[in-house]
Scaffold this motif. Structure first.
Motif, short mmCIF file in Angstrom:
data_model
loop_
_atom_site.label_atom_id
_atom_site.label_comp_id
_atom_site.label_asym_id
_atom_site.label_seq_id
_atom_site.Cartn_x
_atom_site.Cartn_y
_atom_site.Cartn_z
N LEU A 463 -22.51 -22.37 -25.69
CA LEU A 463 -21.50 -21.82 -24.92
C LEU A 463 -20.35 -22.86 -24.43
O LEU A 463 -19.31 -22.48 -24.37
CB LEU A 463 -22.35 -21.18 -23.56
CG LEU A 463 -21.11 -20.90 -22.47
CD1 LEU A 463 -20.75 -19.33 -22.75
CD2 LEU A 463 -21.96 -20.68 -21.01
N PHE A 464 -20.76 -24.08 -24.28
CA PHE A 464 -19.77 -24.85 -23.85
C PHE A 464 -19.17 -25.51 -25.12
O PHE A 464 -17.93 -25.77 -24.91
CB PHE A 464 -20.63 -26.33 -23.46
CG PHE A 464 -21.44 -26.30 -22.15
CD1 PHE A 464 -20.99 -25.53 -21.16
CD2 PHE A 464 -22.54 -26.81 -21.97
CE1 PHE A 464 -21.57 -25.10 -19.87
CE2 PHE A 464 -23.26 -26.53 -20.72
CZ PHE A 464 -22.69 -25.69 -19.70
N SER A 465 -19.34 -25.37 -26.25
CA SER A 465 -18.89 -25.66 -27.51
C SER A 465 -17.72 -24.57 -27.72
O SER A 465 -16.43 -24.86 -28.07
CB SER A 465 -19.81 -25.62 -28.75
OG SER A 465 -20.97 -26.49 -28.90
N LEU A 466 -18.16 -23.27 -27.32
CA LEU A 466 -17.06 -22.13 -27.20
C LEU A 466 -16.06 -22.59 -26.05
O LEU A 466 -14.80 -22.39 -26.36
CB LEU A 466 -17.61 -20.90 -26.99
CG LEU A 466 -16.68 -19.74 -27.14
CD1 LEU A 466 -16.21 -19.55 -28.73
CD2 LEU A 466 -17.67 -18.53 -26.78
N GLY A 467 -16.42 -23.30 -24.88
CA GLY A 467 -15.63 -23.64 -24.03
C GLY A 467 -14.46 -24.44 -24.24
O GLY A 467 -13.33 -24.40 -23.94
N GLU A 484 -13.52 -19.04 -17.00
CA GLU A 484 -14.88 -18.15 -17.27
C GLU A 484 -14.80 -16.90 -18.00
O GLU A 484 -15.62 -16.36 -18.68
CB GLU A 484 -15.48 -18.08 -15.74
CG GLU A 484 -16.98 -17.71 -15.91
CD GLU A 484 -17.51 -17.41 -14.48
OE1 GLU A 484 -18.72 -17.55 -14.51
OE2 GLU A 484 -16.72 -17.44 -13.73
N MET A 485 -13.72 -16.09 -17.56
CA MET A 485 -13.75 -14.62 -18.34
C MET A 485 -13.65 -14.86 -19.55
O MET A 485 -14.08 -14.14 -20.50
CB MET A 485 -12.63 -13.84 -17.45
CG MET A 485 -12.64 -13.38 -16.07
SD MET A 485 -11.29 -12.73 -15.64
CE MET A 485 -11.85 -12.07 -13.85
N LEU A 486 -12.70 -15.76 -20.14
CA LEU A 486 -12.48 -15.83 -21.48
C LEU A 486 -13.37 -16.18 -22.40
O LEU A 486 -14.02 -15.80 -23.27
CB LEU A 486 -11.21 -16.60 -21.66
CG LEU A 486 -9.74 -16.10 -21.00
CD1 LEU A 486 -8.68 -17.49 -21.32
CD2 LEU A 486 -9.27 -15.14 -22.05
N VAL A 487 -14.03 -17.29 -21.54
CA VAL A 487 -15.49 -17.80 -22.41
C VAL A 487 -16.50 -16.67 -22.42
O VAL A 487 -17.02 -16.49 -23.52
CB VAL A 487 -16.05 -19.11 -21.54
CG1 VAL A 487 -17.36 -19.48 -22.43
CG2 VAL A 487 -14.99 -20.04 -21.75
N LEU A 488 -16.84 -16.20 -21.37
CA LEU A 488 -17.84 -15.14 -21.48
C LEU A 488 -17.67 -13.94 -22.27
O LEU A 488 -18.33 -13.43 -23.02
CB LEU A 488 -18.27 -14.70 -20.10
CG LEU A 488 -18.78 -15.58 -18.72
CD1 LEU A 488 -19.35 -15.22 -17.51
CD2 LEU A 488 -19.75 -16.46 -19.71
#
Length: 497
Positions: A463-467, A484-488
């Motif tokens: 998840l953090f790598s995607l962030g 947060e919206m974009l990452v989730l």
């Protein structure tokens, strides 16, 4: 005319931005609603959590994992990647984790939360575990009457409402294995002067090769000409990277490596140093394979933990006879806490996976203990599934029916027999697919409960790598909520579904 054209463009761009913002808000709210509906239908799930710091800002991430009750496939979803302000103290972490659990109404459904071995996370779960009542304590004297002030009692009730309670805690198995490969192995090597000298000499020469090949275009061309392959460079944030880099060096003959060292003006690797590197890779290979398994992406159940560790210990100890310099190193590599292998929840998770059952256990005593634990858990589950009001007396029952109802003992015996037969049939079956659990409802329920968790916290790391891909320098004006919206939305593949 040019001014009017530019003005229309600006207005159109503003409207597009507003529309995109409205779309993101609507889709994010819809995604959360769908997740909450999905969680309402579940009985068990697990979470992973960690804290990520980037651009001098900290974020607390959390992912949820569960087994689909129908298809028995492993499902996942990102729950949060929210801004975490202040110091990373255990009480702040516990409060934020509890807030996320409560926002999705899953506090009582989580079987475990997986984090790394950070002391703040460990203490957060240790302090906030629910206190089990002790019925064996001293009983109060019925003759004594205690008077309590009503105002103080109400104040105590208000304080208890704010108490944070977290689910059981699992430490990341991959992080623990990485600590063994980095810390314990280094301590063992540095504690032996003869091996320490060879270790430092060989690794320093490898480091010089990696540095030269990665910082010079001419040096990289020489490596391509001589070896026809590139050298891998270790990365401190990537597990197994040092082993993979050394293993790539050992794939080439020592003559070619020394040719490159000569062209770079570096010291050549000695025969003893080369032998040390090869033995190091041989000993560490099972551990790196186990680490990759435990942080797998798909179908990485909690039940894979103990069979993987058992295989790791067995294969690593078998390497002792063929080593010249590192004969005692396997003992250090397998220094995984023995109590981990006896955790009952981990044993039940492994036994209820058709792929393993009891085959991974080495001794008959451990097989018998695991089977007894499975039988006890199945009996407990069968009793919980029985309707509570089925045997309640009613006014319409006659005297004879009431007496028959009072002395009905056959149901308990039938339940015990059915549990034993179901467990025996399951252990005898040769099928290894998860779908076969549909024929064993009691074992299926236990597997769904204990295999909901992951053996590692790798999902939240992804998840953090995607962030990192979302939080680029050109998007540094993103608000915390928009980020947060974009990452989730991206992690949950909302627009792809």
């Amino acid at each position: 005319m040019v001014f009017i054209y530019m003005f229309d463009k600006i207005i159109a761009r503003a409207y597009i931005g507003q529309f995109v913002t409205y779309l993101l808000d609507a889709e994010y709210a819809k995604m959360n609603t769908e997740l909450k509906k999905s969680f309402e239908e579940l009985e068990f799930l697990s979470t992973t959590a960690d804290i990520w710091t980037a651009h001098n800002r900290s974020y607390l991430g959390m992912t949820a994992h569960w087994l689909d009750p129908h298809s028995l496939e492993q499902k996942k979803a990102a729950l949060a990647c929210r801004r975490f302000k202040g110091r990373h103290t255990y009480d702040s972490i516990a409060t934020e984790l509890d807030n996320i659990h409560s926002s999705f109404s899953i506090s009582n459904k989580i079987t475990a939360t997986v984090t790394d071995n950070g002391s703040n996370f460990v203490k957060a779960f240790k302090v906030t575990q629910p206190v089990q009542g002790d019925d064996s304590g001293e009983e109060d004297d019925d003759d004594d009457v205690n008077f309590v002030d009503l105002h103080d009692a109400l104040q105590d009730m208000n304080v208890e409402e704010d108490v944070v309670t977290l689910p059981p805690h699992h430490r990341c198995a991959s992080h623990t294995a990485n600590l063994i490969s980095c810390s314990d192995v280094d301590k063992w090597i540095l504690s032996r002067p003869d091996i320490k000298a060879v270790y430092r000499s060989a690794t320093s020469k490898c480091t010089a090769l990696w540095s030269k090949a990665s910082h010079s275009a001419v040096a990289a061309e020489i490596v391509d000409e001589v070896l026809e392959r590139k050298l891998l460079v270790p990365c401190s944030t990537r597990w197994n990277s040092f082993h993979d880099a050394v293993a790539r060096v050992c794939e080439f003959p020592i003559a070619e490596l020394n040719t490159i060292s000569y062209n770079f003006g570096l010291k050549a690797i000695t025969d003893r140093g080369y032998l040390f590197l090869r033995e190091y890779c041989t000993v560490m290979k099972p551990l790196t394979v186990a680490l990759d398994i435990l942080q797998g992406v798909d179908n990485c159940f909690y039940g894979t933990l103990l069979p993987t560790l058992e295989t790791l210990i067995s294969k690593t100890l078998d390497l002792k006879t063929g080593l010249q310099n590192l004969g005692d190193l396997p003992e250090t590599v397998v220094k995984i806490r023995a109590k981990v292998l006896e955790i009952e929840t981990a044993v039940l998770a492994a036994v209820t996976l058709p792929r393993f059952k009891l085959r991974w256990l080495r001794t008959q005593e451990r097989k018998d203990n695991a089977k007894a634990s499975l039988l006890a858990e199945c009996r407990k589950s069968a009793q919980e599934d029985q309707p509570t009001g089925a045997n309640a007396p009613t006014c319409s029952l006659s005297t004879e029916s009431a007496i028959d109802e009072l002395f009905s003992f056959e149901d308990e015996e039938d339940t015990s027999a059915s549990v034993e037969s179901q467990v025996a049939d399951y252990l005898k079956s040769g099928a290894q697919g998860m779908v076969t659990l549909n024929g064993f409802p009691l074992i299926k329920k236990i597997s769904i409960k204990y295999n909901a968790a992951n053996p590692s916290s790798a999902p939240v790391e992804r998840l953090f790598s995607l962030g990192k891909l979302v939080f680029t320098p050109k998007r540094n004006r993103l608000t915390y909520k928009r980020f947060e919206m974009l990452v989730l939305l991206r992690y949950n593949q909302w627009f792809e579904g």
